[in-house]
Design an enzyme around this catalytic site. Structure first.
Site, PDB file in Angstrom:
ATOM      1  N   ARG A 195     -39.629   2.956 -29.900  1.00  0.00           N
ATOM      2  CA  ARG A 195     -39.387   3.101 -31.341  1.00  0.00           C
ATOM      3  C   ARG A 195     -39.749   4.084 -31.780  1.00  0.00           C
ATOM      4  O   ARG A 195     -39.126   4.789 -32.706  1.00  0.00           O
ATOM      5  CB  ARG A 195     -39.900   1.677 -32.102  1.00  0.00           C
ATOM      6  CG  ARG A 195     -39.093   0.413 -31.503  1.00  0.00           C
ATOM      7  CD  ARG A 195     -39.582  -0.750 -32.222  1.00  0.00           C
ATOM      8  NE  ARG A 195     -39.079  -1.971 -31.844  1.00  0.00           N
ATOM      9  CZ  ARG A 195     -39.388  -2.878 -31.055  1.00  0.00           C
ATOM     10  NH1 ARG A 195     -40.329  -2.273 -30.437  1.00  0.00           N
ATOM     11  NH2 ARG A 195     -38.921  -4.179 -30.842  1.00  0.00           N
ATOM     12  N   ILE A 196     -41.072   4.315 -31.646  1.00  0.00           N
ATOM     13  CA  ILE A 196     -41.787   5.381 -32.279  1.00  0.00           C
ATOM     14  C   ILE A 196     -41.535   6.977 -32.000  1.00  0.00           C
ATOM     15  O   ILE A 196     -41.123   7.623 -32.755  1.00  0.00           O
ATOM     16  CB  ILE A 196     -43.204   5.212 -32.255  1.00  0.00           C
ATOM     17  CG1 ILE A 196     -43.689   4.009 -32.778  1.00  0.00           C
ATOM     18  CG2 ILE A 196     -44.003   6.548 -32.974  1.00  0.00           C
ATOM     19  CD1 ILE A 196     -45.415   3.357 -32.589  1.00  0.00           C
ATOM     20  N   ASP A 245     -38.566   8.887 -20.116  1.00  0.00           N
ATOM     21  CA  ASP A 245     -38.821   7.604 -20.399  1.00  0.00           C
ATOM     22  C   ASP A 245     -38.196   6.678 -19.313  1.00  0.00           C
ATOM     23  O   ASP A 245     -37.052   7.223 -18.737  1.00  0.00           O
ATOM     24  CB  ASP A 245     -38.256   6.971 -21.512  1.00  0.00           C
ATOM     25  CG  ASP A 245     -38.808   5.819 -22.062  1.00  0.00           C
ATOM     26  OD1 ASP A 245     -39.430   5.570 -22.907  1.00  0.00           O
ATOM     27  OD2 ASP A 245     -38.653   4.695 -21.139  1.00  0.00           O
ATOM     28  N   ALA A 258     -50.591   7.851 -29.604  1.00  0.00           N
ATOM     29  CA  ALA A 258     -50.561   6.506 -28.973  1.00  0.00           C
ATOM     30  C   ALA A 258     -51.796   6.097 -28.475  1.00  0.00           C
ATOM     31  O   ALA A 258     -52.405   5.313 -29.251  1.00  0.00           O
ATOM     32  CB  ALA A 258     -49.648   6.791 -27.461  1.00  0.00           C
ATOM     33  N   ARG A 259     -52.613   6.065 -27.200  1.00  0.00           N
ATOM     34  CA  ARG A 259     -53.869   5.843 -26.785  1.00  0.00           C
ATOM     35  C   ARG A 259     -54.605   6.871 -26.066  1.00  0.00           C
ATOM     36  O   ARG A 259     -54.056   7.582 -25.544  1.00  0.00           O
ATOM     37  CB  ARG A 259     -53.621   4.708 -25.562  1.00  0.00           C
ATOM     38  CG  ARG A 259     -53.058   3.304 -26.370  1.00  0.00           C
ATOM     39  CD  ARG A 259     -54.260   2.808 -27.051  1.00  0.00           C
ATOM     40  NE  ARG A 259     -54.210   1.356 -27.893  1.00  0.00           N
ATOM     41  CZ  ARG A 259     -53.524   1.255 -28.763  1.00  0.00           C
ATOM     42  NH1 ARG A 259     -53.048   2.315 -29.704  1.00  0.00           N
ATOM     43  NH2 ARG A 259     -53.556   0.196 -29.380  1.00  0.00           N
ATOM     44  N   ASP A 286     -54.497  11.799 -32.515  1.00  0.00           N
ATOM     45  CA  ASP A 286     -54.942  10.495 -33.434  1.00  0.00           C
ATOM     46  C   ASP A 286     -55.452   9.428 -32.648  1.00  0.00           C
ATOM     47  O   ASP A 286     -56.163   8.487 -33.114  1.00  0.00           O
ATOM     48  CB  ASP A 286     -53.721  10.147 -33.964  1.00  0.00           C
ATOM     49  CG  ASP A 286     -54.271   9.108 -35.088  1.00  0.00           C
ATOM     50  OD1 ASP A 286     -54.937   8.984 -35.726  1.00  0.00           O
ATOM     51  OD2 ASP A 286     -53.596   7.906 -35.253  1.00  0.00           O
ATOM     52  N   GLU A 294     -63.607   6.442 -29.700  1.00  0.00           N
ATOM     53  CA  GLU A 294     -63.182   6.408 -31.200  1.00  0.00           C
ATOM     54  C   GLU A 294     -64.324   5.798 -31.781  1.00  0.00           C
ATOM     55  O   GLU A 294     -64.639   4.695 -31.494  1.00  0.00           O
ATOM     56  CB  GLU A 294     -61.841   5.577 -31.165  1.00  0.00           C
ATOM     57  CG  GLU A 294     -60.554   6.261 -30.576  1.00  0.00           C
ATOM     58  CD  GLU A 294     -59.478   5.573 -30.744  1.00  0.00           C
ATOM     59  OE1 GLU A 294     -59.256   4.350 -31.362  1.00  0.00           O
ATOM     60  OE2 GLU A 294     -58.147   6.057 -30.597  1.00  0.00           O
ATOM     61  N   HIS A 346     -57.611   7.531 -35.561  1.00  0.00           N
ATOM     62  CA  HIS A 346     -56.485   6.609 -35.282  1.00  0.00           C
ATOM     63  C   HIS A 346     -55.931   5.856 -36.478  1.00  0.00           C
ATOM     64  O   HIS A 346     -56.039   4.484 -36.504  1.00  0.00           O
ATOM     65  CB  HIS A 346     -57.159   5.408 -34.086  1.00  0.00           C
ATOM     66  CG  HIS A 346     -56.249   4.713 -33.334  1.00  0.00           C
ATOM     67  ND1 HIS A 346     -56.566   4.777 -32.046  1.00  0.00           N
ATOM     68  CD2 HIS A 346     -54.906   4.216 -33.469  1.00  0.00           C
ATOM     69  CE1 HIS A 346     -55.592   3.988 -31.396  1.00  0.00           C
ATOM     70  NE2 HIS A 346     -54.430   3.764 -32.241  1.00  0.00           N
ATOM     71  N   GLY A 375     -52.621   6.397 -37.601  1.00  0.00           N
ATOM     72  CA  GLY A 375     -51.268   6.216 -37.668  1.00  0.00           C
ATOM     73  C   GLY A 375     -50.716   5.367 -38.342  1.00  0.00           C
ATOM     74  O   GLY A 375     -49.518   5.375 -39.171  1.00  0.00           O
ATOM     75  N   ALA A 376     -51.214   4.107 -38.351  1.00  0.00           N
ATOM     76  CA  ALA A 376     -50.623   2.802 -39.155  1.00  0.00           C
ATOM     77  C   ALA A 376     -51.355   2.699 -40.500  1.00  0.00           C
ATOM     78  O   ALA A 376     -51.233   1.890 -41.368  1.00  0.00           O
ATOM     79  CB  ALA A 376     -51.022   1.693 -38.458  1.00  0.00           C
TER      80      ALA A 376
END
Length: 317
Positions: free
Chosen positions: A156-157, A176, A236-237, A261, A266, A284, A286-287
């Site tokens: 999705r992202i 992917d 992402a991570r 991010d 962290e 972090h 992003g949201a």
């Protein structure tokens, strides 16, 4: 006293309005928000978990020992899509569901990924820092217009980033294991192997989960085959990029810049990456938009209720 005790550790849960809290309370939940001002979240969890039915969880760790404290625990509802900090096997063994909020923060994260690309390309943070130090500079940047974007993890992202970058008339390469031909046709995207993506992309954006297969996916060998003007962005991570190798690649000029991010630690205050002007670091975040907070809060609350009241949830891991 509510029928269910729900702990909330996600910092921005319900921050915009109380709708998510009200949803839980309307269905018999007593909600307790754990905040860092009251002490370390893990220590608070150790005290509160034994009689909790659900946790709406932030980015703290839920290992087997922590999960084991939750004698009444039925669900860990992750506020977000990553669940690498939850021992899913231990949760399953104890009968605890783990749920996520896919899609709720997708637009916000995609926006930030593009913002980091532009920052790295045009040295925005570097110029701002020097300007505020009364040391005006104009470092040479690069354009995003009609360049090649490599999307690692075209879910999705990743697709959202690709759609935004079509506005720059970028050529889109995707890596992917699942290939969406309809999306490829829509964006003129091409699915390629990872090495081809690394060699041909001017900008690389990472949207894969952290797994044993993706850990250190980008390391010294990968940076050597990338373009010298390449920009890599990770929203992402942490752990998908080998940060020691990235530091050396940025320092030696093997690639132009990185926008992160997500990092292994962290916040990454002690990381050597903090010493590099060509590495942009964000917490972090992003949201961290109003829109994402509302959607994620509601979805995380609903996921918890689905498990508490019915035992199943469409977004269980």
């Amino acid at each position: 006293m509510g029928k269910y005790k729900v702990l909330v550790t996600a910092r921005s849960f319900g921050a915009v309005n109380r709708e998510a809290y009200e949803l839980l309370e309307e269905h018999g939940c007593e909600v307790k928000k754990l905040v860092a001002a009251d002490g370390p979240i893990p220590e608070q969890l150790k005290r509160e978990l034994p009689d909790a039915d659900a946790v709406i969880a932030g980015l703290e760790d839920y290992d087997a020992a922590m999960i084991g404290l939750g004698k009444n625990l039925k669900v860990i509802s992750r506020y977000g899509v990553g669940y690498d900090k939850v021992d899913v096997a231990a949760a399953k063994k104890q009968g605890v569901a783990v749920t996520i909020t896919p899609g709720a923060n997708g637009d916000s994260v995609a926006d930030l990924a593009v913002a980091l690309m532009l920052d790295c390309a045009r040295n925005v943070t570097i110029m701002d820092t020097h300007m505020k130090a009364k040391d005006q500079i104009r470092p040479q940047g690069v354009e995003m217009w009609e360049k090649t974007l490599g999307v690692v993890g075209a879910g999705r992202i990743g697709k959202g980033v690709a759609r935004r970058c079509r506005g720059f008339r970028m050529n889109i390469l995707c890596y992917d294991q699942y290939q969406d031909e309809e999306f490829a046709k829509e964006c003129g995207a091409e699915y390629v192997d990872l090495e081809t993506l690394m060699k041909e992309s001017d900008f690389i954006t990472i949207h894969s989960p952290l797994t044993p297969e993706t850990e250190n996916m980008f390391s010294a060998e990968q940076f050597r085959i990338m373009k010298k003007d390449a920009v890599i962005v990770n929203t992402a991570r942490g752990g998908i990029i080998d940060e020691d190798a990235l530091y050396q690649a940025l320092k030696d000029g093997e690639i132009r810049a990185a926008g992160l991010d997500a990092t292994v630690m962290e916040p990454p205050y002690d990381s050597p990456l903090c010493t590099l002007e060509n590495c942009i670091l964000t917490p972090h975040a992003g949201a961290a938009t109003k829109e994402a907070s509302i959607k994620m809060s509601h979805m995380a609350a609903q996921n918890a209720l689905d498990i508490l009241r019915g035992g199943t949830c469409a977004y269980s891991v």
